[in-house]
Design an enzyme around this catalytic site. Structure first.
Site, PDB file in Angstrom:
ATOM      1  N   ASP B 145       1.571  -9.471   9.584  1.00  0.00           N
ATOM      2  CA  ASP B 145       1.548  -8.829   8.414  1.00  0.00           C
ATOM      3  C   ASP B 145       0.160  -7.984   9.129  1.00  0.00           C
ATOM      4  O   ASP B 145      -0.811  -8.277   8.403  1.00  0.00           O
ATOM      5  CB  ASP B 145       1.401  -9.718   7.320  1.00  0.00           C
ATOM      6  CG  ASP B 145       2.336  -9.793   6.832  1.00  0.00           C
ATOM      7  OD1 ASP B 145       3.283 -10.752   7.548  1.00  0.00           O
ATOM      8  OD2 ASP B 145       3.299  -9.962   5.364  1.00  0.00           O
ATOM      9  N   LYS B 208       5.221  -2.548   5.398  1.00  0.00           N
ATOM     10  CA  LYS B 208       5.961  -3.392   4.238  1.00  0.00           C
ATOM     11  C   LYS B 208       4.863  -2.702   2.944  1.00  0.00           C
ATOM     12  O   LYS B 208       4.148  -1.795   3.874  1.00  0.00           O
ATOM     13  CB  LYS B 208       4.956  -4.612   4.790  1.00  0.00           C
ATOM     14  CG  LYS B 208       4.220  -5.789   3.367  1.00  0.00           C
ATOM     15  CD  LYS B 208       3.808  -7.287   4.289  1.00  0.00           C
ATOM     16  CE  LYS B 208       2.735  -7.715   2.426  1.00  0.00           C
ATOM     17  NZ  LYS B 208       2.826  -8.250   3.582  1.00  0.00           N
ATOM     18  N   LYS B 244       9.613  -4.784   3.657  1.00  0.00           N
ATOM     19  CA  LYS B 244       9.624  -6.128   2.587  1.00  0.00           C
ATOM     20  C   LYS B 244       7.991  -5.647   1.526  1.00  0.00           C
ATOM     21  O   LYS B 244       7.263  -4.746   1.597  1.00  0.00           O
ATOM     22  CB  LYS B 244       8.238  -6.944   3.566  1.00  0.00           C
ATOM     23  CG  LYS B 244       7.809  -8.032   2.829  1.00  0.00           C
ATOM     24  CD  LYS B 244       6.860  -9.182   3.763  1.00  0.00           C
ATOM     25  CE  LYS B 244       5.808  -9.723   2.642  1.00  0.00           C
ATOM     26  NZ  LYS B 244       5.032 -11.010   3.391  1.00  0.00           N
TER      27      LYS B 244
END
Lengths: 291, 308, 483
Positions: B145, B208, B244
């Site tokens: 991430d 995300k 996400k």
């Protein structure tokens, strides 16, 4: 040696030009036994042509700035003032006393000045921002109806005519007028004033002739948006025919055209439509919730 | 199974000109999504789906091996129930704790995601970010991430942001890359859309919303805009990108609304943990309470659900 | 619903609104002079649920004698109502607003049962807007001199009001609230397919202790409406409905003292420019044409899409339509409910057939429809032009006709190329273009980067054949006053 007077030919006013009626017909109204002149007896085709002229002038007239419209209306007042003698003479010819003629002319000029001032104010006074509950900016403003046909007052050749037509065009409408049948002189001379006053051709069109002959065509014409009837009783068929394309009908009649009741902005609004516009207002920053 | 690793697209549009967004229209749309009523079987199915999409997360300076082990245990064994419950999709930790996590979840199907690239600020040189990423991957991270360089983004250096993501993507190797836009720092939905496009063209496997360190974190309007970007990218390039939302989603009800949004904006093929995740630490227990409420008919107490 | 291949499907379970708290009587009489009275006609007719075709109730069919009785009651009440202090008048209207808010749920359910509209809309749009309309308008009752400065005015007296079936309670609010605030009394006739919320409103008005005769609500069919229009002692007609009937009314009142406000049909252009926020525009298209099954006079039924974004818009629109839920109006997830009546369904089907016959290409949402009741899938047509029947005529159903355009000048000319002028939509991200397009539209309401928004403070009404007069806002009061 006496001089032979040059007589004036009264023609109609369409699209900024002064044609004769396409019908080639005329009528000769009289006042106290004397002939006022040979006046065009306008036909339905003249009316049709006038509507075409009015329609083609409407968009650009409506789009002129309010300030510019105001200047033009004021200019009409100036031009009328410059032609005092001619109008007074015509009013007398059509039966007014000297004093009355002067009064009518002066009130006409003053009424033009009064309405000239409204051009750039009515929207400010009557437009609104409407506080809707959702995240939108919402405002209402006034827009022209389009082409308005006016059956001008029969008994007030100049002041009545001006009281009828000026509020109509101030809002961006263009007009086709049927002038007073028995007292048509001032209407045509007023057209000459208009033609020299920076008013674009086609904004005001003036026909002379018989109300009875034209009234059906006026009320049925599909490209006329509004009607203003300025004589005592609205003919039933005139009212009924509005149904055809949902014409807006107004009735303006007074036994005293110099009354101050005829000076108010509501006479302008009578010939306008309310348009309401919505647009979202972004809600970011300040105390608003985050995006 | 489709290959889950995206590649950067070398041919990309001029990022100065990306799709514009009307924020009020987006709020109306997302508010309409929240009017969907999810009942009975649909609710049970949605709740289980949500559990299985969670990246159970701990990202504290105070994280320890023991803390991470406890969380991994929770990810594998969410709750003792009368029905079979899924595991979470992944656990999400700092690079230094990847090894611990990896060992703990082995064989469970739970993946290990590591935040990298000088998380959460991203204010470090590229070689530091690359080293951070490579370290996490070498420790066994299945997913990375990363954060984008918001400073550079605000300076209008969109191609720098793009190139940086491309470089990190390459460093990820077989690990899937989630690109954190940190939408709370972007300032408008137009910019959320722009950052989404940059990330997807640079090869993001997921986009995300947030690090969880900045407020606001995930919101429905932001997520909606990102989902629309994913849909447009899919329409144009036939490449699926995952989504996400992270931070701030703590109730089952909200989670279900997110899933409805995914269904309506992207379609049901996105409704699994290959393509949709929740980054959350508190969501799991609320979903579990709702599941037990559905099963028993009784409202639940937090005391009956483990906190790890 | 069939399982889709490859991945798990996740379908919404039924989520019906409960009907336990709803009270619909077997039979309704006429509400005249504060009481429910049997019709002199002796006749009743059934109102059905268009989603199930089951009879909901039997309502009285007022004839001329009944209309006369209602007008007499309204006339009798008129004097005292006008003499009542304006503050007191305002308080009555506020009271009605509050009672609607208290009974919102019941009104919403009945509106959906009787008219077929989704409960999401009756709950979130119709009923709250109706209450808000009373609440907003109430405050005007004692402030009218600020609405019309330097003007003398008086109420007309008795207003005859005829409302349509697409927003039954909301239209009753739009009619009754300004009439009362300005000091008029009312004879109102709801549409024959949707009389129930108006009758519930009559019960509410009774409970509000409004003086008898101030509001009279009489049910019936076309002949009842005609009797109202032609009644000699009515001063003011307010009608919302089709342009065809509007024209008949306009002609009927010619030569009488009656004035009319007419809210008629529309065929609105919804214009999507290439620089629009496309995803929000697609939502706007959906709200524009599929809101309330397309039974909306201001529906954005003529879509104009700039050619450069046509493919994108069409693809997104088709995808979006797939997520619309068609079915039981009482299900909270329903987006598109039942068509209001069998007759209206036939009209819509006739137009769909005409569209196909003219060579237009049809696309519909792919959902299942219930076996009973009246239904129409959200429908769009491409390959149409201004000369197509489905582009020229108002369909009043969930049917969209899509055309393309190249330049702004072209789309302005096409958008205005209609006898109607109720509303328009414009979508562009460029401010100066918005002001140009919105000011060029010959329409009473222009939604820029939004569509189908309504608010009690926002005047509504059309240019040209879409009607005469405005409802709502300060402007809506004018229609109930003589100057």
């Amino acid at each position: 040696m006496s001089r032979l007077e040059v007589l004036k030919t009264y023609k109609i006013y369409i699209g900024g030009k002064f044609p004769r009626t396409e019908s080639g017909r005329y009528y000769t109204p009289e006042q106290n036994g004397s002939k006022l002149g040979n006046i065009c007896l306008s036909s339905r085709k003249d009316f049709r042509n006038a509507v075409v002229a009015a329609r083609s002038a409407q968009g650009s007239w409506a789009n002129r700035s309010a300030f510019n419209k105001s200047q033009i209306i004021y200019r009409i007042a100036e031009m009328l003032e410059g032609r005092r003698a001619q109008f007074i003479e015509e009013l007398i010819k059509m039966g007014a006393s000297k004093a009355k003629a002067v009064k009518e002319l002066e009130e006409s000029i003053d009424r033009l000045v009064y309405f000239a001032g409204w051009c750039d104010k009515y929207q400010q006074v009557f437009g609104s921002v409407n506080p809707v509950a959702s995240a939108h900016f919402n405002f209402s403003m006034y827009e022209a109806q389009g082409v308005v046909s006016i059956v001008a007052p029969e008994d007030s050749a100049l002041l009545g005519l001006i009281s009828a037509v000026i509020p109509v065009i101030i809002g961006g409408n263009t007009a086709v007028i049927i002038a007073s049948e028995s007292m048509p002189l001032c209407a045509i001379s007023f057209a000459e004033v208009l033609a020299t006053s920076d008013l674009p051709g086609g904004v005001v069109n003036i026909l002379t002739g018989h109300e009875k002959e034209l009234i059906d065509h006026i009320s049925k014409h599909m490209d006329v948006n509004g009607l203003l009837y300025c004589r005592e009783n609205v003919p039933l068929s005139f009212d009924e025919n509005c149904e055809i394309n949902m014409k807006r009908l107004s009735h303006l009649y007074s036994t005293n055209w110099s009354s101050e009741d005829l000076e108010n902005p509501y006479l302008i609004l009578d010939h306008l439509e309310v348009k309401t516009t919505w647009h979202p207002i972004e809600q970011i920053g300040g105390s608003a919730p985050s995006y | 199974m489709k290959n889950l690793l995206n590649k950067p697209l070398k041919k990309h549009p001029d990022f100065r000109h990306t799709t514009t967004i009307d924020q009020v229209g987006v709020l109306e749309r997302t508010s309409r999504i929240t009017k969907r009523s999810i009942k009975n079987e649909a609710k049970m199915q949605g709740l289980k789906m949500a559990l299985n999409m969670i990246d159970l997360t701990t990202l504290e300076g105070a994280d320890t091996d023991q803390k991470v082990r406890q969380m991994c245990n929770k990810a594998k064994n969410l709750h003792v129930s009368s029905i079979k419950l899924p595991t979470t999709a992944a656990v999400c930790v700092y690079p230094s704790l990847v090894k611990t996590a990896k060992k703990e979840v082995e064989g469970s199907g739970v993946k290990v995601a590591a935040v990298a690239t000088a998380f959460p600020s991203g204010q470090a040189p590229l070689d530091v970010k690359l080293a951070d990423t490579k370290f996490a991957v070498s420790e066994g991270a299945d997913e990375i991430d990363m954060v984008i360089s918001r400073g550079r983004f605000h300076q209008g250096e969109y191609n720098y942001v793009y190139d940086e993501i491309c470089a990190i993507k390459e460093a990820c190797g077989k690990a899937r890359l989630k690109v954190i836009l940190e939408t709370g720092e972007l300032g408008s939905l137009d910019k959320v859309r722009k950052a989404s496009d940059i990330a997807m063209y640079a090869g993001a496997d997921f986009i995300k919303t947030s690090t969880g360190k900045i407020s606001p974190a995930a919101t429905m309007p932001v997520t909606y805009v990102m989902l629309q970007a994913i849909r447009d990218f899919y329409t144009q390039h036939n490449i699926m990108v995952g989504m996400k939302p992270a931070g701030g989603i703590s109730t089952a009800k909200v989670a279900l609304h997110y899933l409805i949004m995914v269904k309506e904006v992207l379609g049901e093929q996105w409704l699994n943990n290959n393509w949709f995740r929740f980054g959350a630490s508190r969501l799991a227990n609320d979903v579990l309470m709702q599941i037990e409420k559905q099963l028993s008919g009784a409202y639940q107490s937090a005391d009956y659900f483990s906190k790890d | 619903m069939a399982k889709k291949s490859k991945h798990t499907s996740w379908d919404l379970s039924p989520a019906p609104e409960s009907t336990g708290h709803v009270d619909i009587k077997k039979k309704y009489d006429l509400f005249i002079d504060g009481k429910f009275v049997k019709p002199k006609s002796g006749k009743y007719f059934n109102t059905i649920n268009p989603a199930s075709e089951q009879v909901l109730s039997s309502v009285a069919h007022a004839n001329e004698a009944d209309v006369d009785r209602a007008v007499k009651a309204a006339r009798k009440a008129s004097g005292p109502w006008q003499k009542l202090s304006r503050k007191e008048r305002a308080k009555y209207i506020y009271r009605i607003a509050r009672l609607i808010q208290e009974r919102a749920k019941e009104f919403a359910v009945i509106e959906s049962l009787d008219g077929g509209k989704p409960i999401r809309e009756s709950r979130d749009v119709d009923v709250p807007l109706a209450a808000n309309h009373f609440f907003y308008t109430a405050g005007w009752a004692d402030k009218l001199e600020y609405a019309f400065p330097n003007r003398k005015f008086a109420p007309y007296g008795v207003a005859g009001q005829i409302i349509p079936w697409n927003f039954p309670l909301l239209m009753a609010a739009w009619k009754i609230a300004p009439a009362l605030a300005t000091g008029n009394t009312v004879v109102l006739k709801p549409a024959e397919t949707t009389p129930l919320t108006a009758l519930k409103l009559a019960e509410l008005i009774q409970d509000a202790d409004l003086p008898p005769g101030v509001v009279n609500i009489i049910t019936g069919e076309g002949d009842t409406g005609a009797a109202i229009v032609n009644h000699k002692d009515i001063d003011k007609i307010a009608f919302t409905g089709s342009t065809g009937v509007g024209k008949i009314i306009r002609k009927a009142i010619a030569g009488t003292k009656k004035k009319a406000t007419l809210e008629l049909g529309g065929k609105a252009a919804n214009i999507i420019c290439e620089d629009a926020t496309i995803d929000q525009a697609v939502e706007g298209i959906v709200n524009g044409i599929y809101f309330n099954q397309g039974h909306v006079c201001c529906a954005g039924s003529r879509l104009f899409v700039q050619e450069s974004v046509y493919d994108e818009v069409l693809e997104k629109l088709k995808f979006r339509i797939e997520s619309l839920v068609v079915g039981d109006p009482l299900d909270k997830n329903t987006d598109i409910g039942a068509i209001n009546s069998k007759e209206q369904l036939h009209t819509i089907e006739k137009y769909i057939k005409a569209g196909k016959a003219e060579g237009a290409i049809m696309y519909q949402n792919n959902c299942d429809l219930p076996s009973k009741g009246f239904w129409c899938r959200p429908t769009l047509f491409t390959n149409v032009s201004q000369s197509s029947k489905i582009v020229q005529e108002e369909i009043f159903g969930p049917v969209l006709a899509i055309q393309t355009f190249r330049t702004i000048a072209e789309v302005i000319s096409k958008a205005n190329n209609t006898p109607y002028g109720l509303s328009a939509g414009v979508w562009t991200d460029k401010g100066s273009k918005i002001f140009n397009l919105s000011s060029q539209m010959n329409a009473g309401v222009v939604w820029a980067n939004t569509y189908n928004k309504f608010d009690p403070a926002s005047p509504f009404g059309g240019y040209k054949e879409s009607g005469i007069g405005r409802e709502g806002g300060l402007h809506g009061l004018q229609a109930y006053l003589k100057f």
